[in-house]
Each structure stands twice: as C-alpha cells, then as structure tokens.
Design a protein around this motif. Structure first.
Motif, PDB file in Angstrom:
ATOM      1  N   THR A   1      -7.394   8.047   8.777  1.00  0.00           N
ATOM      2  CA  THR A   1      -7.563   7.225   7.578  1.00  0.00           C
ATOM      3  C   THR A   1      -8.493   6.051   7.860  1.00  0.00           C
ATOM      4  O   THR A   1      -9.346   5.709   7.031  1.00  0.00           O
TER       5      THR A   1
ATOM      6  N   PRO B   1      -6.917   7.637  -0.316  1.00  0.00           N
ATOM      7  CA  PRO B   1      -6.243   6.367  -0.019  1.00  0.00           C
ATOM      8  C   PRO B   1      -6.989   5.482   0.970  1.00  0.00           C
ATOM      9  O   PRO B   1      -6.739   4.276   1.031  1.00  0.00           O
TER      10      PRO B   1
ATOM     11  N   ASP C   1      -8.529   2.039  -0.012  1.00  0.00           N
ATOM     12  CA  ASP C   1      -7.800   0.775   0.016  1.00  0.00           C
ATOM     13  C   ASP C   1      -7.711   0.187   1.417  1.00  0.00           C
ATOM     14  O   ASP C   1      -7.345  -0.983   1.570  1.00  0.00           O
TER      15      ASP C   1
ATOM     16  N   LEU D   1       0.831  -1.207   0.000  1.00  0.00           N
ATOM     17  CA  LEU D   1       0.000   0.000   0.000  1.00  0.00           C
ATOM     18  C   LEU D   1       0.865   1.256   0.000  1.00  0.00           C
ATOM     19  O   LEU D   1       0.551   2.241  -0.679  1.00  0.00           O
TER      20      LEU D   1
ATOM     21  N   VAL E   1      -5.011   4.833  -5.979  1.00  0.00           N
ATOM     22  CA  VAL E   1      -5.822   3.896  -5.211  1.00  0.00           C
ATOM     23  C   VAL E   1      -6.103   2.663  -6.067  1.00  0.00           C
ATOM     24  O   VAL E   1      -6.545   2.791  -7.214  1.00  0.00           O
TER      25      VAL E   1
ATOM     26  N   GLN F   1       0.692   4.383  -2.641  1.00  0.00           N
ATOM     27  CA  GLN F   1       0.373   5.738  -2.213  1.00  0.00           C
ATOM     28  C   GLN F   1       1.527   6.718  -2.446  1.00  0.00           C
ATOM     29  O   GLN F   1       1.306   7.928  -2.536  1.00  0.00           O
TER      30      GLN F   1
END
Length: 330
Positions: free
Chosen positions: A276, A252, A255, A156, A222, A160
C-alpha cells in the motif's frame, strides 16, 4: 486492502494548535490563508460576502471567518453554517457532485462528524455555492507522526471498512475532480507541453506507472485528500473530517499518499503494509499533475502553472515520490 496493521487505541494523542501571528496585510499569505472576521476590512473576501448575503440573506455573513481554498471561497459562521462558494468554470456540476458526496458521507456510520449539506446548491450571478454544517475542531498542521499516527489509522480503518450496499455505485470514480478517466489525456494533451522539456517525459511516465500500480488494488471508500489540513482535532482527539471533494471508490493507497508527503514513507511503513505504501508513493508522484488538471478544467491558470511548477521542482530535487527522496520498492 492495505488496512493498518496496528491501531493502538486509547493513547492520548495530538497536540494543541499553536497560535501564530497574522500575515502582513497584502502579502501572499494574507490573501490566501488569513482569517477575516467581524468588521475588519478584508477586500479579498468582500465579493463572496456580498454574494452570500444575496444567496442566504437570513445569515449575518459580516461575522463569518473567511478562508480561501484552491477551488472555493469559504465563510464560516460561529456555530455554523458554512458557505462553500466555488470558483472557476463548471461550478454547477462540481458543486452538485460535492453536495451529493457530502450527503452520502453524512449517512454513513463514521466515528467522527463530517460536513452535512444544510441547503441545496444555489446558483446566482455566475457563481454556485452550498451551505454545510460546521465541523468542530482545528487542524494540527505541524503535528509529529507519533502524536497523530494511531488516531489517523483508526479513522482510515473506519473509512476502508465501510461496506454500505451500493455505495460504490453512488460515489464518483477515481480522480473525478480532475478529469476522471480523462485525466491521463488531459495531462498528455494539455499539460505536458507546459512543463520544462526535462520534466515532460517523466510526467508521462509517472501517470502511466500509477495506472498500472493501482490496477490490482481492492477498491474501497477513499477520502481523496486525507491530509492534516482536513482532519479536525479538539485537544488530543480527532473531532471531525472535512473536505470530501476528492472522495471516490478507488485504491485506498490514495489516502496514504498525503501522509507519505507529510511524514515520509519510512514512518508510514511502520503501520501500513509495504505494498500500500508503494502504491501511495506512485499516487504522491502525480498529485501535482492532478491539481494542475483540475485547475486547467476550472480555468484557473495561475493555480495550474503553480502545480506544474511544483511537479518540476520535486522532480529536480528528487522528492517526487517521497519528501526524503525514497523511491517505490520494485
């Protein structure tokens, strides 16, 4: 951007896939998930094999493993290529978008292999498909969070941190696969009335809440469907990432939402910042409505109704935002 706070590299992670018995022929599990190889009779996939033989006659599609996704039928030849053949309405536009995104991803310096188009899209007899490379490995559907956390966070983080010039101009807008900017209107005008009366107000609210929650997020690359089913493993290491159909330039936290659904918000909060995770929970609450909208646009009524049923069930069970019942922090 909500990058992972810890990515302890070098750990031996993951577990090998567990072999399972094949579902009973004719059962729902067999129709939608069972592989079908070689000369075995598999009526579910006879049509797509015939279509693939016409589209790409130089390949032996009788040897291909067949799988069924929500919006595609897929034939995988040993060593590749892979035929992805769309189902439903508006196939040409959808496959063109998916092929463009795959081409963009293949040109990025990502740490694992991703599918690469090896043909142009083919439209024939009312269906559209494309050939792609085969990404090695198998998904770990039943993995435990401690076994996969570190490598998923590294992957990830690589997504990103991608900052290719003008990439954001080329990628689809958020939720393009299920209506894009029109998605809230599709939910309001075409889907809410199909829900039980007790779920209609909540459906409108979670859509509005999501739009507010993602406004302040710094956008990035993403994947859009970063679940265990799309991460390939070889032994204890990630070997590839597949299915970029929902890829976009957006929040983001999109995800993180599938990881919340698989492992619960509490576990993910240990390695992802709290804001997040909060946004990811709002995304997770609307995922069934996104699938329902995509199915409505594709003319797949059974899938639409199934997705709406999932939303109503999660709402009734109190698991809309998190499978353990946790609510987003206010």
């Amino acid at each position: 951007m909500g990058l992972p706070r810890t990515t302890a590299a070098g750990r031996s992670l993951g577990r090998r896939p567990v072999a399972r018995g094949l579902p009973r022929v004719g059962s729902a599990a067999h129709r939608h998930a069972a592989p079908c190889q070689g000369d075995r009779v598999c009526d579910r996939f006879d049509g797509v094999r015939v279509w693939a033989r016409r589209a790409w006659p130089d390949q032996d599609w009788g040897r291909a493993e067949a799988r069924h996704g929500a919006f595609h039928e897929v034939l995988l030849l040993p060593g590749g290529p892979v035929a992805r053949v769309a189902e439903g309405l508006d196939q040409e536009r959808r496959v063109a978008r998916e092929t463009l995104v795959m081409s963009l991803m293949a040109n990025l310096d990502l740490p694992v292999p991703v599918p690469t188009p090896v043909s142009v899209p083919v439209t024939l007899a009312g269906r559209t498909g494309v050939l792609t490379s085969l990404v090695p490995g198998q998904p770990l559907h039943d993995a435990a969070w401690p076994d996969v956390c570190d490598q998923l966070m590294v992957l990830l983080g690589a997504l990103q941190q991608t900052r290719l010039r003008d990439l954001h101009r080329s990628l689809p807008k958020p939720r393009e696969w299920c209506g894009g900017a029109s998605w809230p209107d599709i939910v309001h005008d075409r889907l809410i009335s199909l829900l039980p009366t007790s779920a209609q107000e909540e459906a409108a609210r979670v859509v509005a809440d999501l739009l507010v929650a993602e406004q302040g997020a710094e956008p990035g690359l993403v994947h859009g469907d970063f679940g265990l089913h799309n991460v390939m493993w070889s032994g204890s290491n990630v070997s590839g990432l597949i299915d970029f159909d929902h890829c976009c330039w957006g929040d983001p936290a999109m995800d993180i939402a599938p990881l919340v659904g698989a492992f619960h918000a509490g576990a993910v909060t240990g390695v992802v910042d709290a804001d997040t995770v909060r946004r990811a929970m709002y995304h997770r609450a609307t995922l069934s409505l996104q699938v329902a909208a995509a199915a409505e646009l594709a003319g797949k009524r059974a899938l639409r109704d199934h997705a709406l049923g999932n939303f109503a069930q999660r709402l009734a069970e109190g698991t809309l935002y998190d499978p353990g019942g946790e609510l987003p922090a206010t």
